[in-house]
Design an enzyme around this catalytic site. Sequence first.
Site, PDB file in Angstrom:
ATOM      1  N   PRO A 159       0.719  -1.149   0.142  1.00 43.21           N
ATOM      2  CA  PRO A 159       0.060   0.070  -0.021  1.00 43.21           C
ATOM      3  C   PRO A 159       0.736   1.121   0.140  1.00 43.21           C
ATOM      4  O   PRO A 159       0.744   2.141   0.950  1.00 43.21           O
ATOM      5  CB  PRO A 159      -0.799  -0.012   1.251  1.00 43.21           C
ATOM      6  CG  PRO A 159       0.025  -1.032   2.231  1.00 43.21           C
ATOM      7  CD  PRO A 159       0.650  -1.792   1.287  1.00 43.21           C
TER       8      PRO A 159
ATOM      9  N   THR B  34      -9.371   3.653   3.559  1.00 45.17           N
ATOM     10  CA  THR B  34      -8.196   4.576   3.249  1.00 45.17           C
ATOM     11  C   THR B  34      -7.985   4.225   1.766  1.00 45.17           C
ATOM     12  O   THR B  34      -7.329   3.194   1.696  1.00 45.17           O
ATOM     13  CB  THR B  34      -7.405   4.936   4.397  1.00 45.17           C
ATOM     14  OG1 THR B  34      -6.915   3.585   4.240  1.00 45.17           O
ATOM     15  CG2 THR B  34      -7.817   5.552   5.635  1.00 45.17           C
ATOM     16  N   SER B  35      -8.049   5.348   0.917  1.00 49.14           N
ATOM     17  CA  SER B  35      -7.170   4.745  -0.547  1.00 49.14           C
ATOM     18  C   SER B  35      -5.775   5.207  -0.348  1.00 49.14           C
ATOM     19  O   SER B  35      -5.507   6.355   0.236  1.00 49.14           O
ATOM     20  CB  SER B  35      -8.024   5.568  -1.512  1.00 49.14           C
ATOM     21  OG  SER B  35      -8.526   6.649  -0.874  1.00 49.14           O
ATOM     22  N   CYS B  36      -4.875   4.154  -0.818  1.00 54.30           N
ATOM     23  CA  CYS B  36      -3.532   4.616  -1.038  1.00 54.30           C
ATOM     24  C   CYS B  36      -3.290   4.549  -2.446  1.00 54.30           C
ATOM     25  O   CYS B  36      -3.338   3.742  -3.127  1.00 54.30           O
ATOM     26  CB  CYS B  36      -2.598   3.522  -0.090  1.00 54.30           C
ATOM     27  SG  CYS B  36      -2.636   1.944  -0.754  1.00 54.30           S
ATOM     28  N   ILE B  37      -2.672   5.690  -2.834  1.00 51.49           N
ATOM     29  CA  ILE B  37      -2.220   5.595  -4.173  1.00 51.49           C
ATOM     30  C   ILE B  37      -0.635   5.766  -4.479  1.00 51.49           C
ATOM     31  O   ILE B  37       0.089   6.550  -4.410  1.00 51.49           O
ATOM     32  CB  ILE B  37      -2.756   6.442  -5.293  1.00 51.49           C
ATOM     33  CG1 ILE B  37      -2.811   7.788  -4.407  1.00 51.49           C
ATOM     34  CG2 ILE B  37      -4.224   6.217  -5.591  1.00 51.49           C
ATOM     35  CD1 ILE B  37      -3.386   8.919  -5.227  1.00 51.49           C
TER      36      ILE B  37
END
Lengths: 409, 103
Positions: A295, B100-103
């Site tokens: 992530p 939670t978005s993770c990029i």
Amino acid sequence: MKKLLILGAGTGGTIMANKMRKTLSREKWDITIIDQYKTHYYQPGFLFIPFGIYKAKDVVKPKSDFFPVGVNVIYSPIERIEAEKNQVLLDQGVVLKYDYLIIATGTKTAPEETPGLKGNLWHKSIFDFYTIEGATALAEHFKTWEGGKLVLNIAELPYKCPVAPLEFVFFADAFFTERGLRDKIDITYVTPLPGAFTKPRATKMLGELLDEKNINIIPDFNIAEVNNEEKKIVDYAGIEIPFDCLISIPTNMGDAMIERSGLGDELNFVHTDKHTLQSEKFDNIFIIGDAANVPTSKAGSVVHFMADIMEENLLCAIQGRPFTAHFDGHANCYIETGYGKGTLIDFNYDTEPLAGSFPFPGIGPFGLLKVTRMNHYGKLIFRWIYWHVLLKGKEMPIEAEMQMAGKKL
Amino acid sequence: MATKTFAGVSIEVNDDGYLVNSTDWTKKIAADMAKEEGIEITDTHYEVLNFIRTKIGNGENLTIRGIGKSGIVDIKGFYKLFPGAPLKKATKLAGVAKPTSCI
Ligand SMILES: Cc1cc2nc3c(=O)[nH]c(=O)nc-3n(C[C@H](O)[C@H](O)[C@H](O)COP(=O)(O)OP(=O)(O)OC[C@H]3O[C@@H](n4cnc5c(N)ncnc54)[C@H](O)[C@@H]3O)c2cc1C
């Protein structure tokens, strides 16, 4: 002879071939790297092509320029990994055995995942810039485009180089302003994220920059299809956004080979321990770069930090010692903001991007979360560093582990 | 930390109204939360909530694509069940953390 196989000779595979050839004894270890293509693309350069800053020739070199002496190179598609048998199948029935395997097959765009995206308008009014073909087709289109609605859409998370779409709209604003066309062009940034970026401080700073440059943002948009007849994108909630020119960041997926090998998640990214970089299923498989499902950002800088960790941990595994290196998710991204300026963010799994100076506390020369001319030079110099230092696996003055010194909380 | 009363029991929730302890979750809490969101809860909703709880329980990533591939609903169906922001609403009703978005 023991065998180390490296799958993929892009950024991560090439760095690891260089590092491991130095570390592992030539008498005991045979190292082989495999890729389907002979050309190495400097992918960060794709961003500059639509705006005529770079040409295609500025971002390509033969892969063979970067392999060290003493590494076997095979150019062939990889068919499948048979992890239970410690072997890899190439096409035409070639079988390669390994003691240790590094997967570095990256990610690529999959426009076919969105209905209508690769329809009649593909590379006519709908473009991507994550491929050399898309970037050069768009450069041609922009030469004569007279304006209208310019819409940039990110199809799905995650996508590599998460700042590239923002840089694209910043560049577009500057490019069309310089051509005297800006008042004829409406720029809209359409993203599945709730704002310009994921982490609060960077989102605020980048959101303000969009606003300052008169770029609209439409958040929380999950594209369902592209309507080619009426030239609009439609999301699952039924929201429609019309375009004259659509720039798409299509769904990013790991290679289909990962799926065939039964090693990936829904998007073919390999299940990877986010701290050790070892496969969650097989102890003798390690994953570097965009191919891993860890992530953090899928970016070249991340690949570089992962390489230091992997070199150490791979040695631990080979020598039967417990792992000593620990990947913290460190990412470091220069962001072009147009007009010869840029900003910079530095973060990891647990710490969001903060303001300060980088890499030397209090000195810089680069400013974090600030728009400066120096940061833009940082990005341009990165191309030289990439070809001459990074791919060769040489030391850089930046720690793999993120540093807090010089940052403001 | 705030508390909220669901089905006569007081439960700890965070500022966004998500359960603090996923283990506090019951079907009744989900039904009460759904009402607040203007959703009439059905068996299909519960199937999706269970799918989410299992995924998160296994430490796996939760994505809209993953739910679309669950075999319970497709993505359009998921939007119909939880209109507006489906992933945010569904995780809330499932008693797990906000994604939670993770990029
Ligand atoms: C437009 C754009 C801008 C970017 N800007 C930045 C930036 O500013 N800063 C930054 O840090 N990063 C940036 N990046 C991201 C960076 O380029 C990538 O994260 C990095 O190159 C990933 O390296 P990798 O080794 O994981 O994969 P790659 O370098 O993509 O290599 C994967 C290799 O595997 C091979 N392969 C895959 N499957 C097979 C198969 N089945 N058989 C044989 N070979 C196979 C491919 O041919 C390829 O050579 C950008 C990327 C793009 C597209």
